[in-house]
Scaffold this motif. Structure first.
Motif, PDB file in Angstrom:
ATOM      1  N   MET A   1      26.240 -10.511 -26.584  1.00 54.46           N
ATOM      2  CA  MET A   1      24.793 -10.358 -26.731  1.00 54.46           C
ATOM      3  C   MET A   1      24.160 -11.660 -27.204  1.00 54.46           C
ATOM      4  N   GLN A   2      24.838 -12.332 -28.113  1.00 54.36           N
ATOM      5  CA  GLN A   2      24.333 -13.596 -28.633  1.00 54.36           C
ATOM      6  C   GLN A   2      24.187 -14.643 -27.535  1.00 54.36           C
ATOM      7  N   GLN A   3      25.122 -14.646 -26.603  1.00 51.53           N
ATOM      8  CA  GLN A   3      25.137 -15.630 -25.520  1.00 51.53           C
ATOM      9  C   GLN A   3      24.390 -15.157 -24.273  1.00 51.53           C
ATOM     10  N   GLY A   4      23.878 -13.927 -24.296  1.00 54.63           N
ATOM     11  CA  GLY A   4      23.130 -13.424 -23.159  1.00 54.63           C
ATOM     12  C   GLY A   4      23.975 -12.933 -22.005  1.00 54.63           C
ATOM     13  N   VAL A   5      25.266 -12.732 -22.250  1.00 52.34           N
ATOM     14  CA  VAL A   5      26.139 -12.188 -21.202  1.00 52.34           C
ATOM     15  C   VAL A   5      25.693 -10.770 -20.856  1.00 52.34           C
ATOM     16  N   VAL A   6      25.274 -10.004 -21.863  1.00 52.24           N
ATOM     17  CA  VAL A   6      24.656  -8.695 -21.654  1.00 52.24           C
ATOM     18  C   VAL A   6      23.312  -8.689 -22.374  1.00 52.24           C
ATOM     19  N   ASP A   7      22.421  -7.818 -21.900  1.00 53.00           N
ATOM     20  CA  ASP A   7      21.097  -7.710 -22.517  1.00 53.00           C
ATOM     21  C   ASP A   7      21.097  -6.778 -23.712  1.00 53.00           C
ATOM     22  N   GLY A   8      22.013  -5.810 -23.699  1.00 52.65           N
ATOM     23  CA  GLY A   8      21.991  -4.837 -24.769  1.00 52.65           C
ATOM     24  C   GLY A   8      23.235  -3.980 -24.804  1.00 52.65           C
ATOM     25  N   GLN A   9      23.166  -2.916 -25.593  1.00 55.85           N
ATOM     26  CA  GLN A   9      24.312  -2.039 -25.811  1.00 55.85           C
ATOM     27  C   GLN A   9      23.797  -0.696 -26.292  1.00 55.85           C
TER      28      GLN A   9
ATOM     29  N   GLY B   1      35.005  -5.576 -29.671  1.00 54.17           N
ATOM     30  CA  GLY B   1      35.177  -6.831 -30.407  1.00 54.17           C
ATOM     31  C   GLY B   1      34.517  -8.028 -29.758  1.00 54.17           C
ATOM     32  N   GLU B   2      34.198  -7.931 -28.472  1.00 55.96           N
ATOM     33  CA  GLU B   2      33.558  -9.031 -27.745  1.00 55.96           C
ATOM     34  C   GLU B   2      32.041  -8.902 -27.700  1.00 55.96           C
ATOM     35  N   LEU B   3      31.519  -7.771 -28.185  1.00 55.45           N
ATOM     36  CA  LEU B   3      30.127  -7.430 -27.928  1.00 55.45           C
ATOM     37  C   LEU B   3      29.124  -8.335 -28.621  1.00 55.45           C
TER      38      LEU B   3
ATOM     39  N   VAL C   1      28.833  -1.112 -22.010  1.00 58.96           N
ATOM     40  CA  VAL C   1      29.345   0.229 -22.235  1.00 58.96           C
ATOM     41  C   VAL C   1      30.848   0.153 -22.443  1.00 58.96           C
ATOM     42  N   MET C   2      31.421   1.216 -22.978  1.00 55.11           N
ATOM     43  CA  MET C   2      32.868   1.319 -23.042  1.00 55.11           C
ATOM     44  C   MET C   2      33.418   1.499 -21.633  1.00 55.11           C
ATOM     45  N   THR C   3      34.698   1.230 -21.479  1.00 53.00           N
ATOM     46  CA  THR C   3      35.331   1.401 -20.168  1.00 53.00           C
ATOM     47  C   THR C   3      35.548   2.890 -19.948  1.00 53.00           C
ATOM     48  N   ASN C   4      34.497   3.535 -19.464  1.00 54.33           N
ATOM     49  CA  ASN C   4      34.480   4.983 -19.333  1.00 54.33           C
ATOM     50  C   ASN C   4      33.552   5.358 -18.186  1.00 54.33           C
ATOM     51  N   LYS C   5      34.063   6.158 -17.251  1.00 55.06           N
ATOM     52  CA  LYS C   5      33.311   6.488 -16.044  1.00 55.06           C
ATOM     53  C   LYS C   5      32.000   7.213 -16.351  1.00 55.06           C
TER      54      LYS C   5
ATOM     55  N   LYS D   1      48.277   2.909 -45.054  1.00 54.37           N
ATOM     56  CA  LYS D   1      47.696   1.567 -45.051  1.00 54.37           C
ATOM     57  C   LYS D   1      46.710   1.478 -43.890  1.00 54.37           C
ATOM     58  N   VAL D   2      45.436   1.228 -44.205  1.00 56.99           N
ATOM     59  CA  VAL D   2      44.376   1.217 -43.196  1.00 56.99           C
ATOM     60  C   VAL D   2      44.103  -0.218 -42.745  1.00 56.99           C
ATOM     61  N   PHE D   3      44.060  -0.408 -41.432  1.00 57.54           N
ATOM     62  CA  PHE D   3      43.790  -1.717 -40.828  1.00 57.54           C
ATOM     63  C   PHE D   3      42.504  -1.611 -40.011  1.00 57.54           C
ATOM     64  N   PRO D   4      41.358  -2.066 -40.570  1.00 61.83           N
ATOM     65  CA  PRO D   4      40.074  -1.966 -39.871  1.00 61.83           C
ATOM     66  C   PRO D   4      39.856  -3.155 -38.927  1.00 61.83           C
ATOM     67  N   SER D   5      38.673  -3.175 -38.314  1.00 64.71           N
ATOM     68  CA  SER D   5      38.177  -4.344 -37.568  1.00 64.71           C
ATOM     69  C   SER D   5      39.128  -4.834 -36.478  1.00 64.71           C
ATOM     70  N   SER D   6      39.757  -3.911 -35.778  1.00 67.65           N
ATOM     71  CA  SER D   6      40.640  -4.238 -34.640  1.00 67.65           C
ATOM     72  C   SER D   6      41.845  -5.090 -35.030  1.00 67.65           C
ATOM     73  N   GLN D   7      42.274  -5.018 -36.288  1.00 73.04           N
ATOM     74  CA  GLN D   7      43.423  -5.820 -36.723  1.00 73.04           C
ATOM     75  C   GLN D   7      44.702  -5.442 -35.969  1.00 73.04           C
ATOM     76  N   LEU D   8      44.810  -4.188 -35.566  1.00 74.07           N
ATOM     77  CA  LEU D   8      45.981  -3.757 -34.804  1.00 74.07           C
ATOM     78  C   LEU D   8      45.681  -3.677 -33.305  1.00 74.07           C
ATOM     79  N   GLY D   9      44.503  -4.162 -32.909  1.00 72.07           N
ATOM     80  CA  GLY D   9      44.127  -4.154 -31.501  1.00 72.07           C
ATOM     81  C   GLY D   9      42.883  -3.337 -31.247  1.00 72.07           C
ATOM     82  N   GLY D  10      42.365  -3.430 -30.018  1.00 73.47           N
ATOM     83  CA  GLY D  10      41.239  -2.613 -29.603  1.00 73.47           C
ATOM     84  C   GLY D  10      41.675  -1.178 -29.385  1.00 73.47           C
ATOM     85  N   GLN D  11      40.744  -0.352 -28.932  1.00 69.88           N
ATOM     86  CA  GLN D  11      41.049   1.073 -28.837  1.00 69.88           C
ATOM     87  C   GLN D  11      42.160   1.373 -27.825  1.00 69.88           C
ATOM     88  N   LYS D  12      42.169   0.680 -26.710  1.00 72.67           N
ATOM     89  CA  LYS D  12      43.243   0.893 -25.737  1.00 72.67           C
ATOM     90  C   LYS D  12      44.592   0.541 -26.338  1.00 72.67           C
TER      91      LYS D  12
END
Length: 336
Positions: A210-218, A204-206, A181-185, A74-85
């Protein structure tokens, strides 16, 4: 390093005993044949139309077909089971059976696997596949100490830059841009080397950020730019191809140890076939996604001279050679 305890608790309460609650898979020897239906939950963060989301569905189809319907994924897409961490944490506890995640996050559990996050590491896709299927699988063996079994690598894609402030044709144009960026050094260091201001953030927050201008890009492959509709909130894309993004296919060691030998064989075979199928799909769709993005008329897509970007990011190798292992870098670069 991990999500807060409350998230873990929810995962454990909602998903623990996956194997026993849906089919009582512990009945049936781990050394024998499948005797009862096995239900496996697989999570990832992508939109269902993303190529690796389709790869997950192909894996589920193959596992069912090869087992005569006795293995149901059973596949759960779109962060239904949480983010990557949360997905990785759930796998280590056994509260999530399987997941597709990025090496950028997985590297927090096995630092040397962050090798594949280095900028401009691969010459082309074939070089990436050969490296992942050899060096990558060897590095993945260390994950088993943390309760994670690596089955192989699907493909997220080749990563490019987008932003909503100005056209970027050289590293000089990136100065001061706030780039998610991802949380990655390594990704943080990469963006700093290019003059940008890296901002770690969950996928999931990206869009809203971007829409609100919190970040300029990705920065992401064309598949995410299209399927997550980033072109709606970004004016410029620069085809920097600064990194290749594998998508490891993981299964919990808790789950793995409960499976009959026949089920393990089917899962390994299904994963291998699904990975090959998904890589081809991702390759085929890459240009299609760019064509669709351009056709919207909402995003200017620019080809860039990558050499200045390569030169600007060279110091990242020296900074992380000890962490990922200089011998591993050499092994990848030696592959012809």
């Amino acid at each position: 390093m991990f999500a807060r305890l409350s998230i873990t608790a929810l995962l454990l309460l909602g998903l623990v005993f996956t194997l026993t609650a849906e089919g009582n898979q512990e009945s049936g020897s781990a050394s024998g044949e499948i005797t009862e239906e096995i239900v496996i939950k697989l999570g990832h963060i992508a939109d269902p139309s993303h190529p690796y989301a389709k790869g997950a569905e192909e894996f589920a189809r193959l596992a069912s077909e090869k087992s005569g319907g006795m293995i149901q994924v059973k596949v759960f897409p779109s962060s239904q089971l949480g983010g990557q961490k949360e997905l990785i944490e759930g796998i280590t506890y056994g509260s999530i059976d399987m997941a597709l995640v990025g090496t950028a996050v997985l590297g927090q559990f096995q630092p040397q696997i962050s090798l594949f996050d280095l900028p401009f590491l691969f010459r082309d896709r074939d070089h990436a596949y050969e490296s992942l299927d050899t060096v990558g699988m060897e590095l993945g063996e260390e994950l088993e100490k943390n309760g994670i079994k690596l089955l192989g690598y699907m493909e997220n894609g080749i990563r490019h830059l987008t932003n909503d402030r100005r056209e970027v044709t050289s590293p000089a144009d990136m100065k001061g841009l706030k780039i998610r960026v991802m949380t990655n050094k390594i990704y943080i260091a990469m963006m700093k080397s290019l003059g940008a201001s890296p901002t770690p953030m969950a996928f999931g927050e990206l869009y809203s950020a971007m829409q609100q201008g919190v970040v300029d890009g990705q920065e992401n492959p064309s598949a995410h730019i299209w399927t997550s509709r980033f072109f709606e909130v970004q004016q410029y894309a620069s085809k920097t191809a600064h990194a290749y993004a594998p998508e490891p296919v993981l299964i919990s060691m808790v789950t793995w140890k409960k499976l009959p030998a026949q089920a393990r064989d089917i899962i390994l075979e299904s994963a291998k076939e699904a990975i090959s199928w998904q890589r081809q799909l991702s390759t085929d769709q890459d240009n299609e996604f760019w064509d669709k993005i351009i056709a919207t008329g909402k995003m200017k897509v620019t080809e860039v001279d990558r050499q200045p970007f390569v030169e600007a990011t060279n110091p990242v190798y020296a900074e992380f050679a000890e962490m990922v292992g200089q011998a591993n870098i050499d092994a990848v670069q030696a592959i012809k």
